[in-house]
Write an enzyme that holds these catalytic residues in place. Structure first.
Site, PDB file in Angstrom:
ATOM      1  N   GLU A 413       0.822  -1.213   0.000  1.00  0.00           N
ATOM      2  CA  GLU A 413       0.000   0.000   0.000  1.00  0.00           C
ATOM      3  C   GLU A 413       0.856   1.264   0.000  1.00  0.00           C
ATOM      4  OE1 GLU A 413      -2.967  -0.198  -0.748  1.00  0.00           O
ATOM      5  OE2 GLU A 413      -3.205  -2.341  -0.414  1.00  0.00           O
ATOM      6  N   HIS A 504      -5.165  -6.495 -10.938  1.00  0.00           N
ATOM      7  CA  HIS A 504      -4.718  -7.578 -10.058  1.00  0.00           C
ATOM      8  C   HIS A 504      -4.593  -8.892 -10.825  1.00  0.00           C
ATOM      9  CE1 HIS A 504      -6.665  -4.737  -7.179  1.00  0.00           C
ATOM     10  NE2 HIS A 504      -5.600  -5.022  -6.467  1.00  0.00           N
TER      11      HIS A 504
END
Length: 915
Positions: A413, A504
């Protein structure tokens, strides 16, 4: 593409030039040493070099058309990022990088890379104003969120909650941009924020509205999550001034103290703290790491009890940094995930500082804030995301710890923040997958090193393996960078509405190559190569091939040996990342019309014909409607006028084609016979229209008004206005029409005493009689309807939280309702859409699954009309399959994303079982 070699002007060093795609400007120039202006600023020197070498770069006026956005200095090296302008307007992803060395007051240019689009000719005068663009962007977002189902938000609208539903999203105009398609498309960039009116899930959508016709030509989510689909992800932005419940302001500097806490794994770790005299507590506010270089801090906030939606565009009110009466934090802080989050944020900061000399995520010592423990409507939230200003970690659930429990998640992140402040890779499609791959790579690298794990450990490539309370790391992990994914076997072509175009789904193809490089070259060198490629070579629209070129060039710049350079190249080759790899993807379908360059624009079929929308080969032109034979014979016919409007969502019955024409003044329903003749306007409105169907003289559709009300109407030849099946009454709602045999089926909302119900109704267009289909339960959502010569079919959702739905069938008189696919059980589908002929029912669906892989994408499943034989896959193509339309018998036509473009394809019978 093959590199071109030429002699440099100075030094005789060989230079490598890799041509750009769709531009005369090279995508990469490497191996040069050419003098640049020493007395000028770095940006002026960079632009001066591009001007001096105009024959190489084909940039007519760098001083006018390239705006400096960032200069990165590392020792003698200077990296200048320049934003392309077209007649003064930013070009989306148009960024060029110039790399230089400055020593003893003299500069030399060592290389360049990026994308400068030389073919842009677009007019920059908008014909659609910002206000209309914002309305269209919000409408497009609402359509994407709820267009395939009649649900809770529509019930709320019928009860009088329309104003609230319509206000659940808001748009902010970001200005004009030029989309670099061919000659360029002028568009309004609008950011849409808020909550999904049906589910409450946070929304952050980047929408680009054509400034000539007002059509949404591009949209994708701006949310950057770790990737688990178990819970919704949230956007957010913006911190407020210092004080309770607010982020600390710059300048709030205080001496820190060392404390400790226990991580989830039982390890006691040191924590940087501060004693807050006002609270009388030690709080998780670490000043020590940034003391010498910044006025900011690293802080970890207690967001337990806060809903994830409260982070959407604002800082949640009333939250505090985690605190303790003593410097040793207790079990509560451990279980909350606070100890792991605070410790891990420090580890990530230290990694970038020590390994790469980078001061925080922006390189300028920005504050690092972590919000820990958010929930989702008082339910567990199992996800983590970077919102552009801070990290947010979900609460976890019975099986999953708070997502700060794994250092690789935190590193992932926070690396999104590094990417945003360097290459700023657009978070959609291949550039988005590259963004995710880099976040995965560095998150994994930081965690593996901190754990002292060997790169040849079987679990070394796992991400998220430590999040589970009972499962093993391999059972728990969301991704494995050592999964061997390749472009030829694993790349999945999907539209931006699905995982933002596969960010993803496809990320481990590229991150796997980087991971292999790390395993073979060692941690330090591999990390330096990847970081240099990101910060000095990559630009916002880079895909896998450009990413490969950047990494190879960075390795050369670090003067790796020939042997090590071969290792880098071999790693990319092994994962299929080679020039023109997209051309090697195979399919089991018949091509009807290739490279539509459109998305979510619909497909129609009937009477042996298909109809769809297509742009030109470079995607520049507004979309046109084409029709052709479903047997593939003959050439497609252009049905719509080339008038600058967007002609989309066509339907056909084999005799005529109807479609929508989007323009700056509104939307028209148009019709034209397949045999030729004039185009007729059937209806005009400023409302959103969708779900067109045609049979003979009847055309039906659904409208969505500005307050969110949904109504089905139909017109016959000669009608001046539609007839509305619900009389367009505010307390009613209808949607998702289908048409066959002079019967019109649709989902409806209607009052029943003090309550509201949902059902499916059939209108006999001959007699005017309506018949409500019998129900098996109490649906909370109804999906697309279909009507055939014998049956009415629809999607029914009685338990809305798990995504599984039933495919339901009734006789035309409303009796005999059965489920041909049940909502519960191992074979239950996540059905999104359906289409039917007299012989077969085809459902667009996802299999229930909690991981990103091919099987979770939208696929087509077919049942016999009587539910026998058992369901079968229509096609075994990889990637996304959408827009299915029954063409008669068991033949289906649809838009297929396998090859990375949107192609109209067909199969005349199911493929059966797909391995």
């Amino acid at each position: 593409m093959p590199a071109q070699a030429f002699a440099a002007q100075k030094g005789g060093d060989p230079a490598e030039v890799i041509p750009g795609k769709g531009t005369s400007t090279p995508s990469l120039v490497d191996g040069i040493r050419e003098g640049a202006k020493a007395g000028a600023s770095a940006a002026d020197a960079a632009r001066g070099h591009l001007a001096d070498k105009r024959s190489r770069y084909r940039i007519a006026d760098p001083g006018r058309d390239l705006k400096p956005v960032q200069t990165l200095t590392s020792g003698a090296a200077e990296t200048v990022r320049l934003q392309q302008k077209h007649r003064g307007i930013d070009v989306l992803g148009g960024q060029y990088v110039v790399r230089m060395e400055k020593k003893d007051g003299k500069r030399v240019v060592t290389g360049t890379s990026g994308k400068y689009f030389t073919g842009l000719k677009a007019d920059t005068k908008a014909e659609v104003g910002e206000e209309l663009a914002v309305r269209r962007a919000v409408a497009a977002t609402l359509s994407r969120l709820g267009g395939k189902k009649l649900g809770k938000a529509d019930v709320a609208a019928a009860k009088g909650g329309r104003t609230k539903a319509a206000a659940s999203l808001s748009g902010t105009a970001r200005g004009l941009v030029v989309l670099p398609k061919g000659a360029g498309v002028l568009a309004h960039h609008v950011t849409v924020r808020g909550a999904d009116p049906a589910t409450g899930q946070p929304v952050l959508q980047e929408v680009y509205i054509d400034a000539k016709a007002g059509f949404p030509v591009l949209q994708y989510s701006g949310i950057k999550t770790f990737g688990t689909p178990k819970s919704p992800a949230a956007p957010g932005a913006g911190a407020k001034e210092a004080g309770e419940g607010k982020a600390p302001a710059a300048g709030d500097r205080h001496p820190g103290v060392a404390g400790s806490g226990v991580k989830y794994d039982g390890t006691t770790v040191e924590l940087g703290l501060y004693f807050d005299t006002a609270r009388g507590e030690y709080v998780m506010r670490d000043h020590s790491r940034m003391w010498d270089t910044s006025k900011n801090v690293l802080a970890t906030w207690d967001a337990r009890g806060k809903d994830v939606t409260e982070t959407n565009g604002r800082w949640p009110e009333g939250i505090k940094e985690f605190g303790s009466k003593g410097p040793q934090f207790d079990k509560d802080a451990t279980e909350a995930g606070a100890v792991d989050a605070h410790w891990a944020a420090g580890k990530v900061y230290d990694y970038y500082k020590k390994a790469h000399g980078r001061d925080s995520l922006d390189g300028r010592g920005t504050a690092v804030n972590s919000l820990v423990g958010v929930t989702y409507f008082d339910m567990p939230y199992v996800n983590a995301f970077w919102d552009g200003t801070k990290m947010v970690y979900g609460s976890g659930d019975e099986e999953h710890r708070t997502l700060s429990a794994d250092l690789d998640v935190v590193g992932h992140e926070m690396t999104h923040g590094v990417v945003e402040n360097t290459a700023n890779l657009v978070y959609a499609g291949q550039s988005g997958a590259l963004n995710e791959a880099i976040a995965d790579y560095f998150g994994n690298a930081i965690a593996v090193d901190a754990a002292g794990m060997s790169m040849d450990d079987p679990n070394a490539g796992l991400l998220g393996g430590n999040l589970c309370r009972t499962k093993s790391p391999r059972e728990c992990a969301l991704r494995d960078l050592n999964d061997g994914a390749t472009t030829s076997k694993n790349f999945l072509g999907v539209a931006f509405g699905s995982d933002n175009g596969g960010v993803h789904l496809n990320s481990t193809i590229f991150s796997g190559a980087l991971w292999d490089i790390r395993e073979d070259l060692g941690r330090t060198l591999a990390d330096k190569i990847a970081y240099k490629a990101l910060t000095e070579y990559m630009t916002p629209l880079d895909g896998f091939t450009e990413g490969r070129d950047a990494v190879i060039a960075a390795a050369k710049a670090l003067k790796v040996s020939a042997k090590d350079l071969n290792v880098v190249k071999r790693s990319f080759n092994a994962h299929g990342i080679v020039p023109n790899w997209e051309q090697a993807l195979g399919v089991d379908t018949d091509l009807l019309l290739g490279k539509l360059n459109t998305a979510a624009t619909g497909v129609g079929a009937g009477g042996g014909w298909w109809a769809t929308s297509k742009s030109n080969d470079d995607g520049t032109e507004a979309y046109s409607v084409y029709a052709g034979r479903t047997d593939g014979k003959g050439a497609p016919k252009l049905m719509s006028p080339n008038d600058g409007r967007y002609h989309v969502e066509p339907a056909t019955d084999g005799k005529s084609v109807v479609w929508l024409a989007y323009g700056s003044a509104g939307t028209d329903v148009l019709s034209r016979p397949l045999a030729g003749g004039p185009v007729k306007k059937l209806y005009s409105t400023t409302d959103t229209i969708r779900g067109l169907r045609v049979e003979g003289a009847v055309v039906t559709f659904e409208t969505v008004d500005g307050d969110g009300g949904r109504h089905v109407g139909y017109v016959r030849t000669g009608d001046k206005q539609p007839t509305w099946v619900d009389e367009r009454r505010a307390e009613l709602g209808s949607a998702l029409p289908s048409l066959s045999g002079e019967r019109l089926a649709y989902a409806k909302i209607y009052p029943d005493g003090d309550a509201y119900k949902m059902g499916v109704e059939v209108l006999d267009l001959k007699s005017g009689q309506k018949k409500l289909m019998s129900q098996l339960g109490t649906p909370e959502g109804i999906g697309q309807t279909a009507v055939t010569g014998k049956h009415v079919l629809w999607i029914a959702d009685e338990v809305v939280d798990d995504g599984q739905v039933a495919v339901r069938r009734a006789n035309l008189d409303g009796t005999g309702t059965v489920d041909i696919s049940k909502e519960k059980g191992a074979d239950a589908l996540h059905a999104l859409d359906l289409t039917a002929s007299d012989d077969a029912v085809t459902v667009t669906a996802q299999l229930p699954d909690s991981t990103y892989r091919n099987e979770t994408m939208a696929k087509l499943w077919q049942f016999g009309a009587d539910a026998t034989p058992a369901r079968a896959r229509v096609s075994c193509n990889r990637g996304e399959q959408t827009g299915a339309a029954a063409a008669g018998g068991r033949q289906v036509v649809w838009i297929d994303g396998t090859t990375g473009s949107t192609d109209l394809v067909t199969r005349t019978r199911p493929a059966g079982r797909c391995g």
